[in-house]
Design a protein around this motif. Structure first.
Motif, PDB file in Angstrom:
ATOM      1  N   MET A  72       0.842  -1.202   0.000  1.00 29.70           N
ATOM      2  CA  MET A  72       0.000   0.000   0.000  1.00 29.70           C
ATOM      3  C   MET A  72       0.877   1.252   0.000  1.00 29.70           C
ATOM      4  SD  MET A  72      -3.031  -0.968   2.660  1.00 29.70           S
ATOM      5  CE  MET A  72      -3.642   0.710   2.506  1.00 29.70           C
ATOM      6  N   LYS A  73       0.496   2.232  -0.786  1.00 30.30           N
ATOM      7  CA  LYS A  73       1.288   3.447  -0.919  1.00 30.30           C
ATOM      8  C   LYS A  73       1.000   4.434   0.212  1.00 30.30           C
ATOM      9  CE  LYS A  73       1.778   3.326  -5.962  1.00 30.30           C
ATOM     10  NZ  LYS A  73       1.554   4.062  -7.228  1.00 30.30           N
ATOM     11  N   ILE A  74       2.007   5.231   0.543  1.00 26.97           N
ATOM     12  CA  ILE A  74       1.843   6.338   1.493  1.00 26.97           C
ATOM     13  C   ILE A  74       1.328   7.535   0.703  1.00 26.97           C
ATOM     14  CG2 ILE A  74       3.001   7.854   3.133  1.00 26.97           C
ATOM     15  CD1 ILE A  74       5.105   5.647   3.499  1.00 26.97           C
ATOM     16  N   LYS A  75       0.190   8.060   1.094  1.00 24.62           N
ATOM     17  CA  LYS A  75      -0.441   9.125   0.302  1.00 24.62           C
ATOM     18  C   LYS A  75       0.219  10.483   0.511  1.00 24.62           C
ATOM     19  CE  LYS A  75      -5.036   7.019   0.068  1.00 24.62           C
ATOM     20  NZ  LYS A  75      -6.479   7.173   0.404  1.00 24.62           N
ATOM     21  N   PHE A  76       0.548  10.807   1.776  1.00 29.16           N
ATOM     22  CA  PHE A  76       1.084  12.137   2.077  1.00 29.16           C
ATOM     23  C   PHE A  76       2.241  12.035   3.066  1.00 29.16           C
ATOM     24  CE2 PHE A  76      -3.465  12.708   1.177  1.00 29.16           C
ATOM     25  CZ  PHE A  76      -3.415  13.637   0.153  1.00 29.16           C
ATOM     26  N   ASP A  77       3.144  13.022   2.987  1.00 26.74           N
ATOM     27  CA  ASP A  77       4.198  13.161   3.988  1.00 26.74           C
ATOM     28  C   ASP A  77       4.299  14.633   4.386  1.00 26.74           C
ATOM     29  OD1 ASP A  77       5.514  14.424   1.890  1.00 26.74           O
ATOM     30  OD2 ASP A  77       6.686  12.648   1.358  1.00 26.74           O
ATOM     31  N   ILE A 122       4.602   9.779  11.521  1.00 27.68           N
ATOM     32  CA  ILE A 122       4.315  10.633  10.361  1.00 27.68           C
ATOM     33  C   ILE A 122       5.588  10.764   9.537  1.00 27.68           C
ATOM     34  CG2 ILE A 122       3.453  12.866   9.576  1.00 27.68           C
ATOM     35  CD1 ILE A 122       1.455  11.151  11.157  1.00 27.68           C
ATOM     36  N   PRO A 123       5.576  10.344   8.293  1.00 22.87           N
ATOM     37  CA  PRO A 123       6.811  10.377   7.477  1.00 22.87           C
ATOM     38  C   PRO A 123       7.173  11.793   7.029  1.00 22.87           C
ATOM     39  CG  PRO A 123       4.952   9.665   6.145  1.00 22.87           C
ATOM     40  CD  PRO A 123       4.432   9.794   7.551  1.00 22.87           C
ATOM     41  N   ASP A 124       8.460  12.129   7.157  1.00 23.33           N
ATOM     42  CA  ASP A 124       8.937  13.409   6.626  1.00 23.33           C
ATOM     43  C   ASP A 124       9.028  13.353   5.110  1.00 23.33           C
ATOM     44  OD1 ASP A 124       9.222  14.720   9.102  1.00 23.33           O
ATOM     45  OD2 ASP A 124      11.125  13.716   9.463  1.00 23.33           O
ATOM     46  N   ASN A 125       9.501  12.219   4.612  1.00 28.81           N
ATOM     47  CA  ASN A 125       9.628  12.015   3.167  1.00 28.81           C
ATOM     48  C   ASN A 125       9.274  10.560   2.869  1.00 28.81           C
ATOM     49  OD1 ASN A 125      10.300  11.789   0.483  1.00 28.81           O
ATOM     50  ND2 ASN A 125      12.276  12.821   0.677  1.00 28.81           N
ATOM     51  N   ILE A 151      11.730   7.801   1.497  1.00 26.11           N
ATOM     52  CA  ILE A 151      12.664   7.087   2.361  1.00 26.11           C
ATOM     53  C   ILE A 151      12.171   5.673   2.638  1.00 26.11           C
ATOM     54  CG2 ILE A 151      13.703   7.054   4.680  1.00 26.11           C
ATOM     55  CD1 ILE A 151      13.614  10.093   4.646  1.00 26.11           C
ATOM     56  N   TYR A 152      10.849   5.538   2.668  1.00 25.05           N
ATOM     57  CA  TYR A 152      10.231   4.241   2.968  1.00 25.05           C
ATOM     58  C   TYR A 152       9.741   3.541   1.698  1.00 25.05           C
ATOM     59  CZ  TYR A 152      10.264   6.642   7.450  1.00 25.05           C
ATOM     60  OH  TYR A 152      10.650   7.341   8.559  1.00 25.05           O
ATOM     61  N   GLY A 153      10.269   3.978   0.583  1.00 28.96           N
ATOM     62  CA  GLY A 153       9.887   3.366  -0.686  1.00 28.96           C
ATOM     63  C   GLY A 153       8.429   3.605  -1.032  1.00 28.96           C
ATOM     64  N   ASN A 154       7.859   4.652  -0.443  1.00 26.36           N
ATOM     65  CA  ASN A 154       6.450   4.998  -0.667  1.00 26.36           C
ATOM     66  C   ASN A 154       5.519   3.819  -0.325  1.00 26.36           C
ATOM     67  OD1 ASN A 154       4.389   6.769  -1.390  1.00 26.36           O
ATOM     68  ND2 ASN A 154       4.417   6.175  -3.540  1.00 26.36           N
ATOM     69  N   LEU A 197       3.520   1.799   2.731  1.00 23.06           N
ATOM     70  CA  LEU A 197       3.016   1.918   4.092  1.00 23.06           C
ATOM     71  C   LEU A 197       3.532   0.800   4.991  1.00 23.06           C
ATOM     72  CD1 LEU A 197       1.114   3.621   5.883  1.00 23.06           C
ATOM     73  CD2 LEU A 197      -0.738   2.083   5.244  1.00 23.06           C
ATOM     74  N   ASN A 198       3.793  -0.351   4.421  1.00 21.90           N
ATOM     75  CA  ASN A 198       4.302  -1.483   5.205  1.00 21.90           C
ATOM     76  C   ASN A 198       5.686  -1.201   5.788  1.00 21.90           C
ATOM     77  OD1 ASN A 198       2.184  -3.612   4.820  1.00 21.90           O
ATOM     78  ND2 ASN A 198       2.672  -3.249   2.677  1.00 21.90           N
ATOM     79  N   ASN A 199       6.434  -0.295   5.170  1.00 29.15           N
ATOM     80  CA  ASN A 199       7.779   0.031   5.642  1.00 29.15           C
ATOM     81  C   ASN A 199       7.787   1.154   6.672  1.00 29.15           C
ATOM     82  OD1 ASN A 199       8.744  -1.866   3.809  1.00 29.15           O
ATOM     83  ND2 ASN A 199       9.054  -0.330   2.193  1.00 29.15           N
ATOM     84  N   LEU A 200       6.650   1.793   6.886  1.00 25.23           N
ATOM     85  CA  LEU A 200       6.572   2.923   7.815  1.00 25.23           C
ATOM     86  C   LEU A 200       6.605   2.411   9.258  1.00 25.23           C
ATOM     87  CD1 LEU A 200       6.253   6.027   7.681  1.00 25.23           C
ATOM     88  CD2 LEU A 200       3.785   5.687   7.948  1.00 25.23           C
TER      89      LEU A 200
END
Length: 241
Positions: free
Chosen positions: A1-6, A77-80, A83-86, A88-91
């Protein structure tokens, strides 16, 4: 799953939104000052700031709500997000959370859309009652408005279905077995957009009907005047005879 916003996206949207707000205020001030030669400047400033500023505020609102959901599910909350490959599983997670914590938003959306459906239906029925004597044009425009109103009802039904936590999930839940439900910001933004559309069409229906009614009355008056002049001409001819 993708991270929508940072945080970068949120800060960028915030800066752009503030700049557009300042430009909008400047444009409005110049429009009131009515300085010769500035008409093009303030018109373009106002329109450009609105066209760019509104999407920026939508992005900022969406990011804020998205961060609330991330925190509720224990994510940082991701700054960028790159960094986490966009992904969500890596957040990183600070804690575990429950399931479908924001299913209540579907219930809010359901009642919101149903309320708008009732509101615009009442407005359009009042239009039909007031202008029913216009027959064809009134019936046609009322049908158009009714079709737009039904969209609210369809959306309310969709929201009602999305309350189901077994079939639907929040957008920050890593679960591909369930469908993603509409989040609160999407519900609000679309409600505003569709309310504007329905309001404009309802107003256009009234304006068009008034214009048609006025035109028919004026044509009737002209026809009556011509008929009266013809009668007077006939009577004058008979008198002279």
């Amino acid at each position: 799953m993708k991270i929508k916003f940072d945080r970068i996206i949120a800060k960028t949207a915030k800066c752009c939104a503030l700049i557009c707000t300042v430009l909008f205020v400047i444009g409005v001030v110049f429009s009131f000052l009515e300085i010769d030669g500035t008409e093009f400047f303030y018109i373009m400033t106002i329109y450009a700031s609105v066209l760019v500023g509104v999407p920026c505020y939508v992005v900022l609102l969406s990011a804020k709500f998205y961060f609330i959901r991330l925190r509720a599910y224990g994510y940082e909350i991701p700054d960028n997000k790159k960094i986490y490959g966009n992904n969500l599983n890596n957040l990183p997670k600070t804690r575990e959370a429950g399931r479908s914590l924001f299913a209540k938003h579907s219930r809010i959306g359901m009642w919101m859309y149903f309320a708008f459906f009732v509101l615009f239906l009442v407005v359009d029925v009042m239009y039909l009652i007031k202008w029913h004597f216009m027959k064809d044009i009134c019936t046609f425009l009322f049908t158009v408005c009714l079709v737009l109103d039904i969209v609210w009802l369809i959306l309310a039904v969709i929201m009602w279905r999305q309350r189901n936590t077994e079939k639907y999930r929040d957008d920050v839940e890593c679960d591909k077995t369930r469908k993603e439900r509409l989040n609160l910001e999407n519900i609000i933004v679309f409600a505003i957009f569709w309310a504007i559309v329905c309001a404009l069409v309802s107003n256009l229906a009234v304006t068009t009907t008034k214009y048609m009614d006025k035109a028919q009355r004026e044509n009737a008056q002209v026809a009556a005047s011509e008929l009266k002049m013809a009668d007077n001409t006939v009577e004058l001819g008979n008198y002279e005879s």
